[in-house]
Enzyme design. Sequence first.
Site, PDB file in Angstrom:
ATOM      1  N   ARG A   1      30.670 -76.251  -2.799  1.00 35.93           N
ATOM      2  CA  ARG A   1      29.086 -77.157  -2.120  1.00 35.93           C
ATOM      3  C   ARG A   1      30.693 -78.653  -2.514  1.00 35.93           C
ATOM      4  O   ARG A   1      30.029 -79.147  -1.810  1.00 35.93           O
ATOM      5  CB  ARG A   1      28.873 -76.865  -3.761  1.00 35.93           C
TER       6      ARG A   1
ATOM      7  N   ARG B   1      45.832 -57.377  -7.108  1.00 37.43           N
ATOM      8  CA  ARG B   1      47.457 -58.238  -7.164  1.00 37.43           C
ATOM      9  C   ARG B   1      47.917 -57.804  -6.019  1.00 37.43           C
ATOM     10  O   ARG B   1      48.216 -56.460  -6.011  1.00 37.43           O
ATOM     11  CB  ARG B   1      47.686 -57.062  -8.654  1.00 37.43           C
TER      12      ARG B   1
ATOM     13  N   GLY C   1      33.410 -59.833 -37.975  1.00 38.75           N
ATOM     14  CA  GLY C   1      33.959 -59.418 -39.545  1.00 38.75           C
ATOM     15  C   GLY C   1      35.734 -58.229 -39.589  1.00 38.75           C
ATOM     16  O   GLY C   1      35.473 -57.606 -41.105  1.00 38.75           O
TER      17      GLY C   1
ATOM     18  N   VAL D   1      33.492 -74.957  -5.471  1.00 39.14           N
ATOM     19  CA  VAL D   1      34.609 -75.635  -4.956  1.00 39.14           C
ATOM     20  C   VAL D   1      33.980 -76.208  -3.395  1.00 39.14           C
ATOM     21  O   VAL D   1      33.925 -76.344  -2.230  1.00 39.14           O
ATOM     22  CB  VAL D   1      36.041 -74.481  -4.289  1.00 39.14           C
TER      23      VAL D   1
ATOM     24  N   ASP E   1      41.796 -64.104 -20.394  1.00 48.31           N
ATOM     25  CA  ASP E   1      43.171 -64.091 -21.312  1.00 48.31           C
ATOM     26  C   ASP E   1      42.587 -64.517 -22.380  1.00 48.31           C
ATOM     27  O   ASP E   1      43.247 -65.009 -22.743  1.00 48.31           O
ATOM     28  CB  ASP E   1      43.806 -63.742 -20.811  1.00 48.31           C
TER      29      ASP E   1
ATOM     30  N   ARG F   1      46.059 -59.149 -22.420  1.00 47.87           N
ATOM     31  CA  ARG F   1      47.797 -58.861 -21.819  1.00 47.87           C
ATOM     32  C   ARG F   1      48.844 -58.386 -22.747  1.00 47.87           C
ATOM     33  O   ARG F   1      48.470 -58.285 -23.590  1.00 47.87           O
ATOM     34  CB  ARG F   1      48.193 -59.558 -20.752  1.00 47.87           C
TER      35      ARG F   1
ATOM     36  N   GLY G   1      44.823 -66.545 -12.885  1.00 50.17           N
ATOM     37  CA  GLY G   1      45.557 -66.608 -14.230  1.00 50.17           C
ATOM     38  C   GLY G   1      46.883 -67.002 -14.155  1.00 50.17           C
ATOM     39  O   GLY G   1      47.509 -67.131 -12.986  1.00 50.17           O
TER      40      GLY G   1
ATOM     41  N   HIS H   1      37.735 -52.125 -18.816  1.00 50.88           N
ATOM     42  CA  HIS H   1      37.055 -53.307 -18.250  1.00 50.88           C
ATOM     43  C   HIS H   1      36.070 -53.540 -18.488  1.00 50.88           C
ATOM     44  O   HIS H   1      35.549 -54.457 -17.288  1.00 50.88           O
ATOM     45  CB  HIS H   1      37.280 -52.494 -16.509  1.00 50.88           C
ATOM     46  N   LEU H   2      35.197 -52.451 -19.202  1.00 52.85           N
ATOM     47  CA  LEU H   2      34.381 -53.704 -18.863  1.00 52.85           C
ATOM     48  C   LEU H   2      33.805 -54.891 -19.637  1.00 52.85           C
ATOM     49  O   LEU H   2      32.933 -56.060 -19.708  1.00 52.85           O
ATOM     50  CB  LEU H   2      32.928 -52.739 -20.424  1.00 52.85           C
TER      51      LEU H   2
HETATM   52  O1  F6P Z   1      44.665 -60.551 -16.558  1.00 44.55           O
HETATM   53  C1  F6P Z   1      42.801 -59.405 -16.839  1.00 44.55           C
HETATM   54  C2  F6P Z   1      43.122 -58.461 -17.918  1.00 44.55           C
HETATM   55  O2  F6P Z   1      42.366 -57.353 -17.815  1.00 44.55           O
HETATM   56  C3  F6P Z   1      44.269 -57.777 -18.889  1.00 44.55           C
HETATM   57  O3  F6P Z   1      43.987 -58.714 -19.772  1.00 44.55           O
HETATM   58  C4  F6P Z   1      45.000 -56.649 -18.792  1.00 44.55           C
HETATM   59  O4  F6P Z   1      46.008 -56.224 -19.360  1.00 44.55           O
HETATM   60  C5  F6P Z   1      44.696 -56.246 -17.354  1.00 44.55           C
HETATM   61  O5  F6P Z   1      43.782 -57.314 -16.637  1.00 44.55           O
HETATM   62  C6  F6P Z   1      44.627 -56.073 -16.506  1.00 44.55           C
HETATM   63  O6  F6P Z   1      45.007 -55.237 -15.437  1.00 44.55           O
HETATM   64  P1  F6P Z   1      44.027 -54.229 -14.254  1.00 44.55           P
HETATM   65  O7  F6P Z   1      42.513 -54.586 -13.855  1.00 44.55           O
HETATM   66  O8  F6P Z   1      44.540 -54.644 -12.645  1.00 44.55           O
HETATM   67  O9  F6P Z   1      44.238 -52.886 -14.839  1.00 44.55           O
END
Ligand code: F6P
Length: 323
Positions: free
Chosen positions: A25, A72, A186, A23, A128, A172, A102, A253-254
């Site tokens: 550049r 958020r 698999g 964006v 997602d 999500r 998203g 979150h990994l």
């Molecule tokens: O929308 C991305 C996402 O990683 C989802 O897969 C998950 O439900 C959500 O965000 C987790 O959100 P947070 O990092 O705010 O806990």
Amino acid sequence: MKKIAVLTSGGDAPGMNAAIRAVVRTAVYHEAEVVGVFQGYQGLVDGDFKRLHVRSVAKILGRGGTILKSARCEAFRTEAGRAQAHANLLRHEVDGLVVIGGNGTLTGALHFNRETGFPVVGLPGTIDNDLAGTDYTIGFDTATNTVVEAVDKIRDTADSHNRLFFVEVMGRDSGFIALQTGIATGAVAVMTPETGITIENLVEILDKGQASNKTSSIVMVAEGHPEGGAFEIAKKVHAISSHYEIRITVLGHLQRGGDPSCFDRVLASRLGVAATEALLDGKTNVMAGFVNDAVAFAPFETAINNKTQSLQDEVRIAQILSI
Ligand code: F6P
């Protein structure tokens, strides 16, 4: 348009930095100024802006996360918050906005544009892959590769102990990550809101697998499954059939971290150029997506719709190949 702003919002996704770089550049290439907004919509409400130059985005193409930070933002869900954000953009003499995020991010952009008429274009940045109007979202490829790497490791230990593993992945309320990685590793079954496999079906599948000499089994579980996450589903299976030696892994979150794959870097770069040029050309209220190997623009209203229907083919493949 002389000055545009860019922000990343919602859950971060690998490739967001590559999108920011594209964006910045592209705007500079077309002789426009760019300001970065920090912490997503929160920075818009608070006026947390910083001028970005060509070199501000050097060496971020291959880095995970987002240099602009993300959040958020509750305030932006209110009309008053959005009015405050609009006032800040006008005060900084910004003419257009690029948002990368998203579903929630694009929904916010839609409300903002409707109320203020301020030009906004979007980029699909989420692991997602649940946005309509694009075959792939930025970050999905990297996240699924991360999951596959982890599940391959789980498979080694599962097989050594003849165990049944339930692996919970993000997404999500959609099952794109679970299905894609279930096929790639698999998995004996993929529990997503779309597959419609009940607990009874699952037990049948597992029993059949055991009868046909499967030594280890992986069940992929989408976090948004109506029966619950991996722990709940495992508990329900155990209640019906207690002879399985069950273990559970929640990848968490990994899945969101790590350097973006080649695919995500290129996707983010292509869509970043397209979205910025569209904004500079006067387009608004659209998300730049990638459909059938070409850039395509979808109205925000379309993009935020669920695209679960396109999962039917994957659901079928996962079932056929897991016998
Ligand atoms: O929308 C991305 C996402 O990683 C989802 O897969 C998950 O439900 C959500 O965000 C987790 O959100 P947070 O990092 O705010 O806990």
